[in-house]
Design an enzyme around this catalytic site. Structure first.
Site, PDB file in Angstrom:
ATOM      1  N   ASP A 224       0.836  -1.194   0.000  1.00  0.00           N
ATOM      2  CA  ASP A 224       0.000   0.000   0.000  1.00  0.00           C
ATOM      3  C   ASP A 224       0.883   1.261   0.000  1.00  0.00           C
ATOM      4  OD1 ASP A 224      -2.777   1.014   0.315  1.00  0.00           O
ATOM      5  OD2 ASP A 224      -1.972   1.885   2.145  1.00  0.00           O
ATOM      6  N   GLU A 280       1.795  -0.385  -5.015  1.00  0.00           N
ATOM      7  CA  GLU A 280       0.821   0.661  -5.337  1.00  0.00           C
ATOM      8  C   GLU A 280       1.588   1.972  -5.240  1.00  0.00           C
ATOM      9  OE1 GLU A 280      -3.166   2.984  -3.897  1.00  0.00           O
ATOM     10  OE2 GLU A 280      -1.539   2.502  -2.543  1.00  0.00           O
TER      11      GLU A 280
HETATM   12  C1  GLC Z   1      -4.273   3.018  -0.793  1.00  0.00           C
HETATM   13  C2  GLC Z   1      -5.506   2.148  -0.772  1.00  0.00           C
HETATM   14  C3  GLC Z   1      -6.665   2.999  -0.380  1.00  0.00           C
HETATM   15  C4  GLC Z   1      -6.416   3.543   1.011  1.00  0.00           C
HETATM   16  C5  GLC Z   1      -5.082   4.293   1.061  1.00  0.00           C
HETATM   17  C6  GLC Z   1      -4.643   4.560   2.479  1.00  0.00           C
HETATM   18  O1  GLC Z   1      -4.341   4.003  -1.747  1.00  0.00           O
HETATM   19  O2  GLC Z   1      -5.681   1.551  -2.016  1.00  0.00           O
HETATM   20  O3  GLC Z   1      -7.880   2.276  -0.418  1.00  0.00           O
HETATM   21  O4  GLC Z   1      -7.450   4.417   1.368  1.00  0.00           O
HETATM   22  O5  GLC Z   1      -4.057   3.540   0.476  1.00  0.00           O
HETATM   23  O6  GLC Z   1      -4.139   3.409   3.076  1.00  0.00           O
END
Ligand code: GLC
Length: 558
Positions: A224, A280
């Site tokens: 994440d 991500e």
């Molecule tokens: C990432 C996740 C999202 C979340 C954010 C904070 O972007 O995909 O859903 O709100 O991180 O952890």
């Protein structure tokens, strides 16, 4: 304990999985656990629900699943606020449930990735509770970013950083027994304090968490906000304007973040059977993304340029080329993704009603024909649209609340899946269960898994057919793409390519029919195409796959 089969294979009858670099061409299915399947009737999806429906995923033909966070959490951000990284939230089940799920998934040949959230913890994590009870300057506070406020009385946030969800990225805490009030940093909600990755304890803790799940047998991690862990010394103000592409933002995509990923790669590589990590990382350019994919860093990163693209052949061709060339520099292939739990579902992004559905189906064939790996978000295979008319009272996304209702947020793509029947909850939970945590549209019966399973023309059966065929084309390293259409063709809506492993794909995103030289034996199409002598005519919003014989591969011209 390692519950993995040796090696985790594919579904019966499919080629063996013991190939090199399984992930380079893998199709990975994203399970948004709250909304997949509810086994105990509390209205919230859970691990036993997923376990019960693994057959759906095996029949679909994916290689792996990535499960969104299911850890102990107060759920201010749907589980991305983790209070205990080594346990399961009671609403999703137990650790024993996870072990059973993992074992069953492996028995079906499905690999399992879990989500790891290293940028922040929950404000109810034991470390943060301890930090609040400890004085400024203490070791407990040094695990997070605590800082005195600005102004004479420290009543202003330390800098101008904004939370991604709206409002300042700092919250002031009550003074402990001695010392001043401090502020703590949270790039997301106040319930998600950012960890201080300059602190060796944070590194050690996360390596231990990785090992905890790897020892259980997971096949990898989705990381994440993998680009946010490092903050600039002194917390300088953010400069207005687009995100810089040179690592100079004070909190996004800083160069030092790569040290963390290199260390994690060491941990992953110390386990057998290619455990992987996917980042991500919303970064401004393919060049910056490639840095996360250097051979000693992460295996994959989501391709958000592709996900953000409109229904435009010219735009998509540019992105496909940029990604293929940009990532070849680090000797890897892109991932392709159309939707996830943070964005409007692509069926609705690409158009209204049936137009959106036709385009979503064509988009699936295009994505699954590109060399590399692909991610499917749960419900993509059913052609689910974004739910735009959720009652305000039902909305749960912190973005909705933090923007005081100005931004609708992400609930519309998170509505629980329809499994069978003609009325909510469509088999999401057992009979007589509590209503799903978000209400489902009354008209989703035709989209349910059971209804689509028996309809040969359904989106579900299109995905099944595509994934089955794709297994014959392991276009990972060898699946070189050659364009058979020109950039002028793209301007009028046509993309057409062959791959060196024999798969050919054309898609018509324009408003008039397009005709191409039939490159080989037709395998699949998402709509009616006509063949005329040696040409195939594609109506608008239609994609076709063909098999090209080796001898013909270099011959095909648009
Ligand atoms: C990432 C996740 C999202 C979340 C954010 C904070 O972007 O995909 O859903 O709100 O991180 O952890």
């Amino acid at each position: 304990m390692d519950a993995r089969p040796t090696p985790p294979g594919r579904t019966p009858g499919a080629p063996a999985a013991a190939t090199v670099d399984w992930w380079r061409s893998a199709v990975i299915y994203q399970v948004y656990i709250r909304s997949f399947k509810d086994s105990d009737g509390d209205g919230i999806g859970d691990l036993q629900g997923l376990r019960a429906e693994l057959g759906h995923l095996a029949a679909l033909g994916v290689d792996a699943v990535w499960i969104n966070p299911f850890y102990t959490s107060p759920m201010v951000d749907a589980g991305y606020d983790v209070a205990d990284h080594r346990d399961v939230d009671p609403s999703h089940g137990t650790l024993a449930d996870f072990k059973e799920l993992l074992s069953d998934a492996h028995a079906l040949g499905l690999r399992v990735l879990v989500d790891i959230v290293p940028n922040h913890t929950s404000s109810q994590h034991a470390w943060f509770t301890e930090a609040l009870q400890s004085p400024p300057g203490s070791a407990a506070r040094a695990r997070y970013h605590f800082h005195p406020g600005a102004g004479d009385d420290g009543a202003h946030p330390p800098n101008n950083w904004r939370s991604v969800f709206g409002g300042p990225a700092w919250t002031r805490v009550p003074a402990p027994d001695s010392g001043p009030h401090e502020w703590y940093l949270h790039l997301f909600t106040p319930g998600q304090p950012d960890l201080n990755w300059e602190n060796p304890q944070v590194h050690a803790e996360f390596e231990d968490i990785l090992r905890f799940w790897l020892d259980l047998g997971v096949d990898g991690f989705r990381i994440d906000v993998a680009n946010a862990m490092i903050k600039a010394p002194g917390y300088p103000d953010m400069v207005d304007g687009p995100d810089p592409d040179d690592g100079s933002s004070p909190c996004w995509d800083r160069d030092d973040v790569h040290r963390i990923h290199q260390a994690w790669r060491h941990v992953l590589d110390s386990y057998p059977d290619q455990r992987i990590a996917v980042a991500e990382a919303w970064v401004p350019t393919v060049e910056r993304l490639a840095r996360y994919l250097r051979p000693d860093e992460l295996h994959q990163a989501f391709n958000f340029d592709y996900l953000k693209a409109d229904w435009s052949a010219a735009g998509l061709r540019r992105i496909i080329d940029d990604c293929l060339t940009g990532l070849a520099v680090v000797d890897t292939l892109p991932t392709w993704v159309l939707s996830n739990h943070d964005v409007v579902r692509h069926r609705s992004r690409f158009g209204d009603g049936e137009t959106g559905l036709r385009r979503a189906r064509a988009a699936a064939l295009l994505m699954l024909a590109l060399p590399g790996s692909a991610y499917i978000y749960q419900g993509d295979e059913l052609g689910l649209p974004e739910v735009t008319d959720l009652p305000d009272a039902a909305r749960q996304d912190p973005i909705w609340h933090h923007s005081a209702g100005a931004v609708r947020g992400r609930d519309g793509c998170r509505v629980p899946l329809p499994w069978y029947g003609d009325a909510p909850p469509f088999g999401f939970g057992p009979p007589d269960s509590t209503s799903p945590w978000l209400p489902q549209p009354a008209a989703w019966g035709d989209l349910a898994v059971a209804a689509q399973s028996i309809d040969p023309g359904s989106t579900l059966n299109l995905y099944r057919a595509a994934l089955q065929l794709r297994r014959n084309y392991r276009g990972a390293r060898e699946g070189r793409l050659t364009w058979r259409s020109s950039t002028d063709d793209a301007a009028s809506g046509l993309l057409f390519f062959t791959r060196s492993d024999g798969l050919a794909c054309a898609v018509n995103m324009g408003s008039a029919p397009h005709s191409v030289v039939t490159p080989g034996r037709r395998l699949l199409a998402n709509g009616a195409v006509t063949e005329d002598a040696d040409r195939t005519v594609l109506p608008p919003d239609t994609a076709v796959w063909w098999h090209v014989d080796i001898a013909d591969r270099e011959e095909v011209v648009g």
